[in-house]
Design a protein around this motif. Structure first.
Motif, short mmCIF file in Angstrom:
data_model
loop_
_atom_site.label_atom_id
_atom_site.label_comp_id
_atom_site.label_asym_id
_atom_site.label_seq_id
_atom_site.Cartn_x
_atom_site.Cartn_y
_atom_site.Cartn_z
N LYS A 127 41.91 43.53 41.75
CA LYS A 127 41.13 43.42 42.97
C LYS A 127 42.06 43.34 44.18
O LYS A 127 43.18 42.81 44.10
N HIS A 128 41.57 43.87 45.31
CA HIS A 128 42.31 43.82 46.56
C HIS A 128 41.80 42.74 47.49
O HIS A 128 42.29 42.60 48.61
N ASN A 186 40.37 37.30 45.53
CA ASN A 186 41.22 37.06 44.36
C ASN A 186 40.95 35.72 43.69
O ASN A 186 41.56 35.43 42.66
N GLN A 187 40.06 34.93 44.25
CA GLN A 187 39.68 33.71 43.56
C GLN A 187 38.98 34.00 42.24
O GLN A 187 39.00 33.18 41.33
N ASP A 239 42.84 37.44 39.84
CA ASP A 239 44.06 37.69 40.63
C ASP A 239 45.14 38.20 39.68
O ASP A 239 45.51 37.52 38.72
N SER A 279 48.97 39.36 39.69
CA SER A 279 50.17 39.30 40.52
C SER A 279 51.40 39.36 39.62
O SER A 279 51.32 39.12 38.41
N GLY A 323 42.54 33.24 37.86
CA GLY A 323 41.28 33.34 38.57
C GLY A 323 40.16 32.59 37.88
O GLY A 323 40.29 32.08 36.76
N THR A 377 38.18 42.37 51.52
CA THR A 377 38.62 40.99 51.70
C THR A 377 37.69 40.27 52.66
O THR A 377 36.99 40.90 53.47
N TRP A 430 38.56 26.61 42.11
CA TRP A 430 38.77 27.89 42.77
C TRP A 430 37.97 28.04 44.06
O TRP A 430 38.36 28.82 44.94
#
Length: 1011
Positions: A482-483, A486-487, A490, A492, A505, A734, A818
């Motif tokens: 996801k862009h 992100n909760q 996510d 990374s 997440g 976002t 979260w």
């Protein structure tokens, strides 16, 4: 019998009597050397595999049945003669006949041995051919192995199946599976009519208990070892580990040996085999080793004394004849008991049918000389009679009650057998009434006893019946990249994970918690998917494409996706709506003063104002002159008095305590209403109001505004269904982009509203407290769920774990981790416009005043009816029915003044003055005087202005109450009420008041007439 008749005629009569007595004593048997006739022979052919041990045992069982019958019935008039023929174990009876072989040939039995019935053959595959031949010659064929119905029942009318149908096995198997909580099975069956015959009945029975057939695998009858291995390899690749096997016993043994070599007889596997042709006598030691843990569902035979006696004699005879192999158990199997009862039934039917010697002669037309097989077959004269006799035969056999229904033996019970290292053990029974239980006793516990499963050495808990991963590898759990937001998920990079992505997440934590709560371990690994920005449909399709085992993320459950995959229960709330920017409200409406109260509250207030005024008028009308006058005056007084209480300007004096009580309650209600209205109006006028820029989808369509949505969401397809222009849709990823687009607005490169699911909108509003609000209706959806393959047995377990997690505190802790505490954005909506006051907020006050007013009205009416009952007993004359006249009389009487009220009483105090308590002198003269001056005026010598309303109206007739001077004065004056009546009544018509006074004071009319 013609030869017998000639001999009897030649003998003297005395000898005939001796023969008759002798036949009674010896049971119609021929004495040695006497030449007397014996029992009528009934030739019965038997087709079995004489080269096998099971065939020899069947031969012994059938012979013992005939011997036992005639030992019990020594005086029978018929005698069954058995003629055995060999049929190969593979059931190829047609090939044997075409080769001219007499062995296993039904036609040879009919043409050569002239049999009148056939028992057999041994294998179900041969039954169809033998039944066809027997029906053509009208020779009954009794099959103890025809567990599958014939392809054409109408073409084989002489076939009687003295065994249980395979379709009867469907219900016991389904109940066993349901009791062990298995929801999917793999059916492995023989690729023949016998093997597929059970499929329809089994599918229906499984569907009734909520079990489905995940897949089917057909095994050819002559399958090679490689073909058998290929079939097992294919079913092994499935996640389901519960297999139902239905095939011939020889093919089933081969399949179990192949399954053991393939590692499919280990822990986690479940095998259930049908046992219509199964018998312990057919198991060898290597067969038991290959089948350890298998459950066999077979027909059950109740243990009886007769069956036990036969089993003992059967073993002894086998040992004596040295027949059969040295198997594990030498007792008779269920098919052998069926064969025994079949032979007994033929003997009993022959005796019941009274087969004569003529009927037992060779079949007419039967010959070896025919060029074709059909030419060599004759028509049996005994066949139909013997067929009906067998159908009517009923007895308690070794295998249970022998009774044919629709030419089929009915089986009352089934037995569930567990194959273990030392043989077999019974773990349960099935009956139509008790279903699955540990014993045939109706009071026995439900369910099966403990079972030793494949790969186990002792009884253990029920295996789950499916594999998390067929190949034993870790599950591939795909997550979206996801862009924004992100909760939820996510992905990374993290140096500590050696270049592997770090996946966290809300959705990840929920899935981890759910897997940990499962009763079995599950190994899995997360794999990110980068192609989910456009649509999550591509992400979901990875599961049916077998590129992913599970999809975890913020994936919405939709009906279109459910056609390809299975979802778990939703783990997040459902619904989607829109969020808009707030703008400063304007107060340009000329009716803004109505806004503090809702329409329902305005209407309710008006109704109670009118109702309260009406109640006060009813209570005061007869006793208070201020509540009298013309109809229009009284109607105006009702509205005036009620609404004057709004500003506490009511000045009318109340005479009744009931009306005073009503007004006190009402004034309290009015005080609360006015105070609340003032406070709400003040708030609306002084506080800066923020209102949504738009509140309805139709308004967005009408204005042609741009609308936003989250990338990858299903919302655009739903918006298109609402007739929204696709060119007006813009995607964002976002919360910051959400806020920027809404701030710009549709006219400046932004959007007027953003549609998204409730969890995303709540997260956005928690970050942007001021200036935005969620408005409009909430459109329902199914929420977020985890994606599994279609028919996955793991999905129901995960759903149950989600429910358990939701009922506890762990799910709330994950959400708080979260998304923060709910309601943490307290300033949100502080500038929203104050809501209007609704009727429900004051319903308690209206209830109190309504009950109080209604109660006082009821009390007054009850008192009025009771006090005036003597005046109203007779209805006044007039038109209409008695009820209408009585009602008119009551209303006219109510409209009259109550002369007993002190407001209308006038009398002389003895000193020539008039006492009037009904009218305030200050109010009559229109001057404001204190009480002392008022009393002086009343006590003075009768000035006209201080007289009561009725005195002024009737001044010309009340001579006794006034002096001559007062009469002169009254002649020059008229009361206020008289003046208003004259103004209201047209010229030339009598005054309503004058008519009313005549009715009220008939004595005045009398005085006038006399004067």
């Amino acid at each position: 019998m013609r030869w017998t008749e000639r001999r009897l005629v030649a003998f003297p009569v005395s000898l005939l009597v001796v023969v008759f007595i002798f036949r009674i004593l010896v049971g119609n048997r021929t004495a040695t050397g006497s030449g007397l006739p014996g029992p009528v022979p009934l030739r019965v052919g038997v087709i079995i595999d004489l080269a096998s041990g099971s065939g020899n045992r069947l031969q012994t069982s059938i012979r013992m049945a005939v011997e036992d019958y005639y030992s019990v019935h020594p005086s029978s008039a018929t005698k069954v003669e058995l003629h055995f023929r060999h049929s190969p174990g593979d059931g190829d009876a047609v090939a044997a006949i075409s080769a001219g072989t007499v062995n296993s040939s039904a036609e040879d039995l009919i043409t050569s041995e002239q049999v009148h019935a056939i028992i057999g053959p041994q294998t179900p595959a041969d039954v169809e051919f033998v039944a066809t031949v027997g029906s053509r010659a009208r020779v009954p064929v009794l099959s103890y192995s025809a567990t599958a119905p014939p392809m054409s029942p109408s073409g084989t009318p002489f076939l009687l199946r003295t065994c249980a149908d395979d379709s009867f096995l469907a219900a016991p198997i389904a109940d066993v599976l349901a009791g062990l909580a298995w929801r999917q099975v793999v059916l492995v069956h023989e690729e023949s009519r016998v093997g597929t015959g059970i499929v329809p009945a089994l599918a229906d029975a499984l569907r009734d208990v909520g079990v489905s057939i995940a897949s089917r695998a057909a095994v050819p009858v002559d399958a090679s070892g490689d073909r058998l291995d290929a079939v097992l390899c294919r079913v092994k690749s499935k996640t389901t580990r519960v297999f139902v096997v239905h095939m011939s016993w020889s093919l089933a043994l081969r399949a179990f040996h192949a399954a053991k070599k393939a590692g499919m007889m280990s822990q986690g596997y479940v095998w259930i085999s049908t046992g219509g042709q199964w018998g312990e006598d057919r198991l060898r030691a290597e067969d038991v080793d290959a089948m350890q843990g298998v459950l066999v569902v077979r027909p059950h035979v109740l243990p009886t004394i007769q069956a036990a006696n036969f089993a003992a004699r059967f073993k002894a005879r086998l040992n004596q004849e040295k027949a059969g192999r040295q198997d594990i158990h030498h007792g008779p199997s269920v098919p052998m008991l069926w064969a025994y009862d079949t032979a007994w039934a033929v003997a009993a039917a022959a005796e019941a049918a009274a087969i004569s010697m003529t009927a037992a002669l060779p079949i007419p037309g039967a010959s070896r000389a025919g060029p074709q097989q059909e030419d060599r077959l004759g028509i049996s004269d005994v066949g139909e009679t013997l067929l009906r006799a067998v159908l009517d035969t009923t007895f308690d056999g070794l295998a249970g009650r022998f009774k044919l229904v629709d030419r089929q033996l009915q089986m009352p019970a089934y037995e569930v057998v567990n194959i273990v290292a030392d043989g077999t053990r019974t773990v349960g029974f099935w009956t139509e009434h008790s279903r699955v239980s540990e014993d045939t006793n109706p009071r026995s516990p439900k369910g099966l006893k403990q079972i030793i499963w494949p790969g186990e050495k002792s009884p253990s808990r029920v295996t789950k019946g499916w594999a998390v991963s067929p190949s034993g590898r870790d599950l591939v759990v795909v997550v979206p990249v996801k862009h924004g937001f992100n909760q939820f998920v996510d992905v990374s990079s993290d140096q500590s994970t050696n270049g592997r992505p770090r996946i966290t997440g809300y959705c990840i934590d929920v899935f981890d918690a759910v897997i940990k709560s499962l009763p079995y371990p599950v190994s899995y690994q997360y794999v990110p998917f980068n192609g989910s920005s456009d649509s999550y449909d591509q992400l979901v399709r990875l599961v049916p494409q077998q590129k992913a085992d599970v999809v975890v993320g913020d994936v919405t459950i939709t009906s279109s996706r459910m056609g390809e995959v299975d979802y778990t229960m939703p783990f997040a709330e459902s619904g989607w709506s829109m969020v808009v920017a707030l703008q400063t409200g304007t107060r340009t409406s000329m009716f803004f003063f109505l806004k503090p109260l809702t329409a329902s509250l305005w209407l309710a207030s008006f109704a109670f104002f009118v109702f309260t005024g009406f109640v006060v008028w009813v209570l005061e009308h007869r006793i208070n002159p201020e509540f009298r006058g013309t109809p229009l005056q009284q109607l105006g007084l009702i509205f005036y008095y009620a609404f004057s209480t709004l500003v506490f300007a009511h000045r009318e004096k109340l005479e009744s305590n009931l009306s005073r009580f009503v007004v006190i309650i009402w004034v309290f209600v009015v005080l609360i209403l006015t105070s609340s209205y003032t406070a709400s109006l003040t708030s609306m006028l002084t506080v800066q109001q923020l209102q949504p820029a738009v509140t309805d989808v139709k308004e967005l369509i009408r204005r042609g505004d741009y609308i936003g949505y989250q990338e990858g969401s299903f919302v655009p397809s739903e918006l298109k269904k609402m007739k929204l222009d696709e060119s007006k849709l813009r995607s964002y990823s976002t919360p910051d982009q959400y806020a920027e687009a809404l701030s710009k607005g549709s006219a400046h490169g932004g959007v007027a509203a953003i549609f998204d699911e409730i969890p995303y909108l709540k997260l956005f509003l928690s970050q942007y407290c001021d200036g935005y609000a969620m408005v409009g209706p909430i459109y329902k959806d199914a929420g977020f769920g985890f994606v599994f393959p279609k028919g996955s047995p793991m999905a129901p377990d995960v759903s149950r774990s989600i429910v358990s997690l939701t009922e506890g505190d762990e799910m709330a802790l994950i959400e708080r981790k979260w998304f923060g505490d709910p309601g943490s954005c307290d300033s949100q909506g502080s500038g929203m416009a104050a809501a209007s006051l609704s009727f429900w907020s004051f319903s308690g006050l209206f209830l109190v005043t309504g009950v109080a007013s209604g109660l006082m009205l009821v009390v007054y009416l009850a008192t009025f009816v009771y006090r005036e009952r003597n005046e109203l007993q007779a209805a006044e004359p007039g038109a209409g029915t008695m009820s209408l006249r009585r009602l008119r009389a009551w209303l006219q009487h109510y409209d009259r003044k109550d002369t007993r009220s002190r407001s209308f009483m006038g009398w002389n105090n003895g000193d020539g003055s008039l006492r009037n308590n009904g009218v305030d002198a200050n109010k009559t003269n229109g001057s404001a005087k204190d009480d002392a001056s008022t009393r002086d005026v009343i006590a003075a010598p009768s000035p006209p202005a201080v007289r009561s309303f009725d005195h002024l109206v009737d001044s010309d007739t009340s001579v006794a109450a006034t002096s001559p001077e007062e009469e002169v004065t009254n002649a020059d004056r008229t009361s206020f009420e008289q003046r208003t009546e004259k103004a209201a009544v047209p010229f030339g018509q009598p005054s309503l008041k004058s008519l009313f006074n005549k009715e009220d004071h008939p004595e005045i009319c009398t005085n006038q007439s006399s004067n």
